[in-house]
Scaffold this motif. Structure first.
Motif, PDB file in Angstrom:
ATOM      1  N   GLY A 232       0.817  -1.212   0.000  1.00  0.00           N
ATOM      2  CA  GLY A 232       0.000   0.000   0.000  1.00  0.00           C
ATOM      3  C   GLY A 232       0.847   1.257   0.000  1.00  0.00           C
ATOM      4  O   GLY A 232       0.530   2.232  -0.704  1.00  0.00           O
ATOM      5  N   GLU A 233       1.912   1.254   0.782  1.00  0.00           N
ATOM      6  CA  GLU A 233       2.784   2.435   0.834  1.00  0.00           C
ATOM      7  C   GLU A 233       3.461   2.682  -0.514  1.00  0.00           C
ATOM      8  O   GLU A 233       3.605   3.830  -0.959  1.00  0.00           O
ATOM      9  CB  GLU A 233       3.824   2.238   1.944  1.00  0.00           C
ATOM     10  N   ILE A 234       3.880   1.601  -1.191  1.00  0.00           N
ATOM     11  CA  ILE A 234       4.518   1.749  -2.506  1.00  0.00           C
ATOM     12  C   ILE A 234       3.518   2.297  -3.522  1.00  0.00           C
ATOM     13  O   ILE A 234       3.862   3.169  -4.342  1.00  0.00           O
ATOM     14  CB  ILE A 234       5.103   0.398  -2.971  1.00  0.00           C
ATOM     15  N   LEU A 235       2.272   1.813  -3.462  1.00  0.00           N
ATOM     16  CA  LEU A 235       1.256   2.336  -4.376  1.00  0.00           C
ATOM     17  C   LEU A 235       1.009   3.817  -4.151  1.00  0.00           C
ATOM     18  O   LEU A 235       0.885   4.602  -5.110  1.00  0.00           O
ATOM     19  CB  LEU A 235      -0.055   1.563  -4.196  1.00  0.00           C
ATOM     20  N   HIS A 254      11.803   0.662  -2.495  1.00  0.00           N
ATOM     21  CA  HIS A 254      12.949   1.361  -1.922  1.00  0.00           C
ATOM     22  C   HIS A 254      13.283   0.867  -0.515  1.00  0.00           C
ATOM     23  O   HIS A 254      14.379   1.134  -0.019  1.00  0.00           O
ATOM     24  CB  HIS A 254      12.662   2.864  -1.902  1.00  0.00           C
ATOM     25  N   ALA A 255      12.352   0.149   0.117  1.00  0.00           N
ATOM     26  CA  ALA A 255      12.642  -0.384   1.456  1.00  0.00           C
ATOM     27  C   ALA A 255      13.436  -1.675   1.388  1.00  0.00           C
ATOM     28  O   ALA A 255      13.953  -2.152   2.401  1.00  0.00           O
ATOM     29  CB  ALA A 255      11.342  -0.626   2.219  1.00  0.00           C
ATOM     30  N   LEU A 270     -10.584  -0.503  -9.393  1.00  0.00           N
ATOM     31  CA  LEU A 270     -10.271   0.564  -8.446  1.00  0.00           C
ATOM     32  C   LEU A 270      -9.115   1.415  -8.935  1.00  0.00           C
ATOM     33  O   LEU A 270      -8.271   0.956  -9.711  1.00  0.00           O
ATOM     34  CB  LEU A 270      -9.920  -0.033  -7.076  1.00  0.00           C
ATOM     35  N   THR A 271      -9.059   2.633  -8.453  1.00  0.00           N
ATOM     36  CA  THR A 271      -7.922   3.509  -8.739  1.00  0.00           C
ATOM     37  C   THR A 271      -6.723   3.057  -7.923  1.00  0.00           C
ATOM     38  O   THR A 271      -6.842   2.218  -7.016  1.00  0.00           O
ATOM     39  CB  THR A 271      -8.250   4.957  -8.391  1.00  0.00           C
ATOM     40  N   ALA A 272      -5.567   3.647  -8.216  1.00  0.00           N
ATOM     41  CA  ALA A 272      -4.364   3.309  -7.460  1.00  0.00           C
ATOM     42  C   ALA A 272      -4.543   3.641  -5.982  1.00  0.00           C
ATOM     43  O   ALA A 272      -4.152   2.866  -5.088  1.00  0.00           O
ATOM     44  CB  ALA A 272      -3.169   4.047  -8.035  1.00  0.00           C
ATOM     45  N   GLY A 273      -5.136   4.797  -5.677  1.00  0.00           N
ATOM     46  CA  GLY A 273      -5.355   5.184  -4.281  1.00  0.00           C
ATOM     47  C   GLY A 273      -6.308   4.250  -3.569  1.00  0.00           C
ATOM     48  O   GLY A 273      -6.090   3.883  -2.413  1.00  0.00           O
ATOM     49  N   ALA A 274      -7.376   3.850  -4.289  1.00  0.00           N
ATOM     50  CA  ALA A 274      -8.339   2.928  -3.676  1.00  0.00           C
ATOM     51  C   ALA A 274      -7.722   1.549  -3.466  1.00  0.00           C
ATOM     52  O   ALA A 274      -8.007   0.875  -2.476  1.00  0.00           O
ATOM     53  CB  ALA A 274      -9.586   2.826  -4.558  1.00  0.00           C
ATOM     54  N   ASN A 275      -6.854   1.112  -4.393  1.00  0.00           N
ATOM     55  CA  ASN A 275      -6.150  -0.160  -4.204  1.00  0.00           C
ATOM     56  C   ASN A 275      -5.230  -0.086  -2.997  1.00  0.00           C
ATOM     57  O   ASN A 275      -5.097  -1.053  -2.234  1.00  0.00           O
ATOM     58  CB  ASN A 275      -5.360  -0.516  -5.465  1.00  0.00           C
ATOM     59  N   ALA A 276      -4.582   1.067  -2.824  1.00  0.00           N
ATOM     60  CA  ALA A 276      -3.700   1.230  -1.659  1.00  0.00           C
ATOM     61  C   ALA A 276      -4.514   1.118  -0.362  1.00  0.00           C
ATOM     62  O   ALA A 276      -4.096   0.452   0.594  1.00  0.00           O
ATOM     63  CB  ALA A 276      -2.973   2.569  -1.734  1.00  0.00           C
ATOM     64  N   GLU A 277      -5.690   1.776  -0.331  1.00  0.00           N
ATOM     65  CA  GLU A 277      -6.529   1.710   0.866  1.00  0.00           C
ATOM     66  C   GLU A 277      -7.011   0.277   1.109  1.00  0.00           C
ATOM     67  O   GLU A 277      -7.100  -0.180   2.245  1.00  0.00           O
ATOM     68  CB  GLU A 277      -7.717   2.649   0.713  1.00  0.00           C
TER      69      GLU A 277
END
Length: 297
Positions: A232-235, A254-255, A270-277
């Protein structure tokens, strides 16, 4: 209830196997260290006075309403327990049997015969003396027989109210109990009862095995909580690099090690933000689930 440590239990788990062998609803239950029921041979709904279903807290059976003469502590206390029944003109043996816990008909008749009195005080004095004698003297084992000569009980003393023809002296209590058990096994279906208990144990084992497999599968899923969080953080950091409608995307991690990349599964609707959530929700659910499941494995 009889409580034992079940075989094969993981060391330190402090589970308890509880056999409720008395009353009109015998049961076999397995509880965890906190007293929560893991499984039971007989289930009772959560709304019942004593719920007996997985997840409920174990409630021991109610103690007998009649007092135990060994716990009353004195002849006067035993006499007080018997007095209401004697006052109602109950037969001495009946008063002993109905007024006190643990007094069978056989021993009620024996105490009444030894007392030779219908007064509560005399019956109490005889009963306390009889119990003290049984507890303090070496046993004089006898096998008690019915009129047909078949064993019906074992006594640690010779009973004065029965004729000698109905009580056979035995070398020891162990010998008397072994002979009595042999008779029960052959004539009263003891083996059938043992087979029923074995079936109950196998049923509980199967239920617990199925539940453990389910918990292990959940634990494996919950163990991915940190991975979901990182995805989620990478997205979030690379939303512009995520094609619309993609089912997965590979992005720099990067981690991780230098030039490391991570493939992230996506919901194409879903959008990228919604996938992250969505991934953050899975991570939160995984952490909560791991805390719940770990103590139960």
């Amino acid at each position: 209830a009889l409580v034992g440590e079940p075989e094969g239990t993981q060391a330190g788990s402090a589970c308890r196997l509880i056999l409720e062998a008395f009353g009109n609803r015998p049961n076999l239950l397995l509880t965890d260290a906190g007293g929560n029921i893991l499984e039971a041979a007989r289930h009772a709904a959560a709304a019942a006075p004593r719920p007996c279903s997985p997840g409920s807290s174990y409630v021991p059976p109610r103690p007998a309403s009649r007092p135990d003469p060994r716990r009353l502590g004195s002849v006067d206390a035993v006499s007080m327990a018997l007095q209401p029944l004697i006052a109602d003109s109950s037969h001495p043996a009946q008063a002993l049997r109905q007024g006190l816990a643990g007094i069978t008909d056989l021993y009620a008749q024996e105490v009444a015969a030894r007392s030779g009195s219908a007064s509560a005080a005399d019956l109490a004095r005889t009963l306390v003396g009889f119990l003290d004698a049984v507890a303090s003297r070496p046993p004089d084992a006898h096998l008690i027989l019915d009129d047909a000569g078949k064993p019906t009980a074992v006594a640690p003393v010779r009973l004065t109210h029965l004729p000698d023809a109905r009580q056979q002296p035995q070398p020891s209590l162990g010998d008397a109990l072994e002979r009595f058990a042999t008779h029960l096994a052959g004539h009263q279906g003891l083996e059938a009862g043992l087979a029923t208990n074995r079936r109950l144990l196998r049923r509980i084992e199967a239920r617990l095995g199925s539940r453990r497999n389910k918990l292990q599968a959940e634990a494996e899923e919950f163990a991915r909580a940190d991975a979901y969080q990182r995805m989620g953080e990478i997205l979030v950091a690379n939303q512009g690099a995520v094609p619309r409608g993609a089912t997965e995307v590979t992005l720099p991690d990067h981690a991780g090690e230098p030039d490391a990349r991570l493939t992230i599964p996506l919901d194409p609707t879903l959008t990228a933000g919604a996938n992250a959530e969505r991934l953050f929700r899975l991570a939160r659910r995984g952490r909560r689930g791991a805390a719940r499941v770990a103590p139960r494995l």
